[in-house]
Design an enzyme around this catalytic site. Structure first.
Site, PDB file in Angstrom:
ATOM      1  N   GLU A  58       0.821  -1.216   0.000  1.00  0.00           N
ATOM      2  CA  GLU A  58       0.000   0.000   0.000  1.00  0.00           C
ATOM      3  C   GLU A  58       0.851   1.261   0.000  1.00  0.00           C
ATOM      4  O   GLU A  58       0.437   2.298  -0.525  1.00  0.00           O
ATOM      5  CB  GLU A  58      -0.959   0.009   1.192  1.00  0.00           C
ATOM      6  CG  GLU A  58      -2.106  -0.986   1.078  1.00  0.00           C
ATOM      7  CD  GLU A  58      -1.759  -2.361   1.614  1.00  0.00           C
ATOM      8  OE1 GLU A  58      -0.566  -2.604   1.954  1.00  0.00           O
ATOM      9  OE2 GLU A  58      -2.661  -3.221   1.702  1.00  0.00           O
TER      10      GLU A  58
ATOM     11  N   PHE B  31     -11.955  -7.205  13.217  1.00  0.00           N
ATOM     12  CA  PHE B  31     -10.801  -7.656  12.433  1.00  0.00           C
ATOM     13  C   PHE B  31     -10.444  -6.599  11.379  1.00  0.00           C
ATOM     14  O   PHE B  31     -11.301  -6.117  10.655  1.00  0.00           O
ATOM     15  CB  PHE B  31     -11.129  -8.991  11.752  1.00  0.00           C
ATOM     16  CG  PHE B  31     -10.020  -9.470  10.852  1.00  0.00           C
ATOM     17  CD1 PHE B  31      -8.781  -9.813  11.382  1.00  0.00           C
ATOM     18  CD2 PHE B  31     -10.209  -9.550   9.482  1.00  0.00           C
ATOM     19  CE1 PHE B  31      -7.755 -10.237  10.547  1.00  0.00           C
ATOM     20  CE2 PHE B  31      -9.188  -9.980   8.645  1.00  0.00           C
ATOM     21  CZ  PHE B  31      -7.956 -10.319   9.182  1.00  0.00           C
ATOM     22  N   GLN B  32      -9.189  -6.233  11.324  1.00  0.00           N
ATOM     23  CA  GLN B  32      -8.663  -5.223  10.397  1.00  0.00           C
ATOM     24  C   GLN B  32      -9.361  -3.869  10.556  1.00  0.00           C
ATOM     25  O   GLN B  32      -9.552  -3.145   9.585  1.00  0.00           O
ATOM     26  CB  GLN B  32      -8.730  -5.711   8.941  1.00  0.00           C
ATOM     27  CG  GLN B  32      -7.793  -6.890   8.708  1.00  0.00           C
ATOM     28  CD  GLN B  32      -7.493  -7.158   7.240  1.00  0.00           C
ATOM     29  OE1 GLN B  32      -8.349  -6.955   6.384  1.00  0.00           O
ATOM     30  NE2 GLN B  32      -6.294  -7.630   6.960  1.00  0.00           N
TER      31      GLN B  32
ATOM     32  N   LYS C  60     -17.688  -1.059   4.479  1.00  0.00           N
ATOM     33  CA  LYS C  60     -18.013  -2.064   3.457  1.00  0.00           C
ATOM     34  C   LYS C  60     -19.519  -2.113   3.181  1.00  0.00           C
ATOM     35  O   LYS C  60     -19.927  -2.258   2.032  1.00  0.00           O
ATOM     36  CB  LYS C  60     -17.505  -3.439   3.922  1.00  0.00           C
ATOM     37  CG  LYS C  60     -17.529  -4.476   2.813  1.00  0.00           C
ATOM     38  CD  LYS C  60     -16.784  -5.738   3.222  1.00  0.00           C
ATOM     39  CE  LYS C  60     -16.795  -6.759   2.085  1.00  0.00           C
ATOM     40  NZ  LYS C  60     -16.055  -7.991   2.450  1.00  0.00           N
TER      41      LYS C  60
ATOM     42  N   MET D 150      23.946   9.237   3.648  1.00  0.00           N
ATOM     43  CA  MET D 150      23.829  10.550   4.279  1.00  0.00           C
ATOM     44  C   MET D 150      24.036  10.436   5.789  1.00  0.00           C
ATOM     45  O   MET D 150      24.689  11.272   6.420  1.00  0.00           O
ATOM     46  CB  MET D 150      22.471  11.176   3.964  1.00  0.00           C
ATOM     47  CG  MET D 150      22.343  12.615   4.408  1.00  0.00           C
ATOM     48  SD  MET D 150      23.576  13.692   3.651  1.00  0.00           S
ATOM     49  CE  MET D 150      22.669  14.334   2.251  1.00  0.00           C
TER      50      MET D 150
END
Lengths: 558, 164
Positions: free
Chosen positions: A50, A112-113, A162, A469
């Protein structure tokens, strides 16, 4: 006509002229991905992480000026977008990030999630929406795009549960957007513009200091007019590179920590600084008490909260850079500043960006010079680190949107997915990705969609086997205690590219640099990765040490 | 360091969920302080009014003003401290009061124009309205009797006169 919330979302994106959606599927976003299945009006680009979605959307937006769109599922999908959203926020990039959310009746139950993405993203987005009914979808999309691309652009989040994606309702897209609480000021105050013109007329040692805001406002043409009409020397920041051609005699190149001595001396001696779409960032100003101490300051910016934030301003002009510069250009004429211009030319000639061939290794700056020679018209997507500074110093950018990089947040891993977005947005241009060995491996998985899409990306890794760096700072300020920066255990990137299915070339000798770049030009059916093994301990100079003033710029280690 | 000043902002916002979090987040993320906060619907149900008391030097106050304005849901920001304004706060104080103490407490309450809103055999609850100075004085005095519980609304304020 009744459509599902997901269908309405997709239809709304089409009304906004969206070409590409960079997405990664997952449970709570499945109805949206289903609505995109077989869709030809807007193309779904599946990424491999993502973070790649948000960086690709960002790269697309930077290259084209259009709003980039990223799509992910709830929970971890949404949190993985976060770095890309913060990156876009810091550089004011127009983006809409869409996240699926758990069913409405599960919200707040630690389902969940489930993740409170609105809460997580609150300080790193311009605005956000938690859609509460499928009736809101079209209006929210219209508002989100309006907010993302107007005023000071920025990312907007749309979180959609959803069940709302599945619920059917009437689709009607709003013709106009009117938000009573959001009216950005685009025209500068005429009185202040006249004050600015008067200061410009009387200045003896003026400089123009232009930033990324000029690019965002598509005001490069107006900036060029101001510079050429007045003949005032100009320095363009890391975020604005290309807004004014670096090849022009009036260009002093980039200012700040790793900027040109000329630009930094000019700030220190100037009696007038004309800032346009730049925000006096600490990497530009150095120690504020020593910053442009003798100069009056004009600041043109769309964001009133940016004006006077770090440096007191004499003439603050809130407005769109394009509108303000157009008004200002009508009131200025050639500045009578020959001695000052002569001084600038002297500094430019005396202190160019330069490096020594210190070993028999390939010098990183040489690679950048050669990339410039072979690909001077390309869009260059840089990552973050030493290679980014060398690219900014040694590649002479001449057009806006030619140089894309994460300037504000400094996000390593930005460049490969951003290059994918840039290439899709600008199919007729060559896109060069200048990457580091540390940053490349952070988002290396996005090589997969680049190959699948047959994107002819030129991926050039400036590989010094260190987190360069940080190693440079450890060398200079931590007694060479190289803690957690040794990347000699990285894989062979050329072989790895071949394993992915791309062309991979390893370059270890200076004489092989040009032939490899030439060969890369001929590869047009997919990405080519060239792993340039360069001098391991070369440092970026000039350098204004942290806490020092710009006048104390260090030209190199003697 | 420039001198710190106390400022009262009146912020008109869209009456939507999440707006207060955006306003509060703006303060917490930058290390600015909120001294007092009051939020309620206005006569127009689509608009809420936030009254916010904060302090800082001139530069911080300017930043707060600009950042409040930058929030999309913020309709209008007024720094009431720039003009003459009326400022009030209401406080409810519950004091442990045995029957023999009541008379004395009520006398003190009279001085502060406090109203009795509840009495039990062991306690007394008062309502006091006023500006910061008056409430501070009242709380100090009542604390000598033993405050059991205290709740305050946070400050609300408006400009004097009418400014279109």
């Amino acid at each position: 006509m009744e459509l599902s919330g997901a269908k309405i979302l997709v239809e709304s994106l089409k009304r906004e002229g969206v070409e590409y959606i960079f997405g990664l599927n997952g449970g709570a976003a499945m109805p949206i991905f289903d609505a995109l299945y077989g869709e030809t009006g807007v193309k779904l680009i599946p990424m491999r992480h993502e973070q790649g979605c948000s960086h690709a959307a960002d790269g697309y937006a930077r290259a084209t000026g259009n709003v980039g769109v990223a799509l992910a599922t709830s929970g971890p999908g949404a949190t993985n977008l976060v770095t890309g959203i913060a990156t876009a926020y810091m550089d004011s990039i127009p983006m809409v990030a869409i996240t699926g959310q758990v069913f409405t009746h599960y919200i707040g139950s630690d389902a969940f999630q489930e993740c409170d993405v609105i809460g997580v993203t609150r300080p790193i987005c311009k605005h956000s929406y938690l859609i509460q009914s499928s009736d809101e979808v079209a209006d929210v999309v219209a508002e989100a795009f309006h907010i993302a691309k107007t005023g000071k652009p920025g990312p907007v989040i749309i979180d959609i549960a959803k069940d709302i994606q599945m619920h059917e309702t009437l689709f009607r897209y709003p013709e106009t957007v009117n938000i009573r609480s959001y009216k950005p000021q685009v025209d500068g105050d005429p009185g202040l513009v006249s004050q600015a013109a008067a200061l410009i007329k009387n200045a003896k040692r003026p400089i123009i200091y232009a930033g990324g805001g000029v690019v965002l406002a598509n005001a490069s043409e107006e900036l060029r007019q101001l510079t050429l009409k007045t003949g005032i020397p100009i320095t363009v920041t890391l975020m604005g590179l290309g807004a004014f051609p670096e090849t022009h005699p009036l260009a002093m190149e980039m200012p700040g920590m790793h900027g040109s001595c000329c630009a930094n001396y000019a700030f220190t001696d100037a009696d007038l600084v004309i800032a346009v779409g730049a925000r006096f960032d600490d990497r530009v100003t150095g120690d504020l008490s020593k910053f442009a101490p003798n100069a009056k300051k004009i600041h043109i910016d769309i964001d009133p909260s940016c004006i006077g934030k770090n440096v007191p301003i004499d003439v603050p002009i809130v407005g769109d850079a394009k509108n303000v510069l157009t008004a200002l250009n009508k009131q200025v004429s050639t500045a009578n500043i020959d001695p000052w211009r002569a001084q600038i030319q002297e500094w430019k000639q005396k202190y160019p960006f330069e490096y020594e061939q210190k070993s028999d290794k390939v010098m990183p700056q040489y690679v950048i010079e050669q990339i410039y020679e072979h690909y001077s018209d390309a869009i260059v997507v840089g990552d973050v680190g030493q290679h980014q500074m060398w690219a900014a110093q040694y590649f002479k950018f001449t057009e806006p949107r030619q140089w894309l990089n994460s300037g504000g947040l400094g996000t390593m891993g930005f460049s490969l997915p951003a290059a994918i977005g840039a290439q899709l947005g600008c199919p007729d241009k060559t896109v060069v990705n200048i990457n580091g060995d540390g940053s490349y491996i952070m988002t290396i998985q996005e090589l997969v969609p680049a190959i699948t899409l047959k994107l002819p990306l030129k991926i050039f890794i400036i590989n010094n086997m260190y987190l360069g760096m940080v190693r440079q700072w450890q060398e200079l300020f931590h007694g060479k205690r190289y803690s957690a920066v040794d990347y000699h255990d990285n894989p062979d990137f050329a072989l790895l590219a071949q394993a992915f299915g791309a062309t991979g070339i390893r370059v270890e000798h200076t004489e092989d640099v040009r032939p490899a770049l030439q060969k890369a030009k001929g590869i047009t059916d997919g990405p080519v990765v060239i792993d340039f093994i360069v001098d391991e301990e070369e440092n970026v100079f000039p350098m204004v040490p942290a806490g020092a003033g710009l006048g104390d710029v260090v030209r190199g280690l003697s | 360091m420039n001198p710190e000043e106390r400022h009262i902002f009146s912020v008109l916002v869209e009456n939507r969920f999440g707006v207060l979090a955006r306003v509060a987040g703006l303060f917490s993320g930058r290390g600015f302080n909120i001294d007092s906060l009051n939020v309620a619907e206005t006569h127009d149900k689509s608009i809420s009014q936030i009254t916010l008391v904060t302090h800082g030097d001139a530069q911080i106050i300017e930043q707060i003003y600009q950042h409040l304005n930058r929030l999309i849901d913020v309709i209008e920001v007024t720094d009431l401290s720039t003009g003459t304004h009326v400022e009030r706060e209401l406080v409810l104080i519950k004091i442990g009061a045995k029957p023999h103490e009541r008379a004395e407490i009520l006398q003190v309450a009279e001085v502060f124009r406090a109203r009795v809103v509840d009495v039990t055999t062991t306690s007394l609850a008062l309502e006091i309205t006023g500006d910061e100075g008056k409430l501070k004085a009242a709380i100090e005095v009542f604390d000598s009797y033993g405050i059991l519980e205290l709740a305050r609304t946070g400050k609300i304020a408006m400009m004097r006169g009418f400014d279109s």
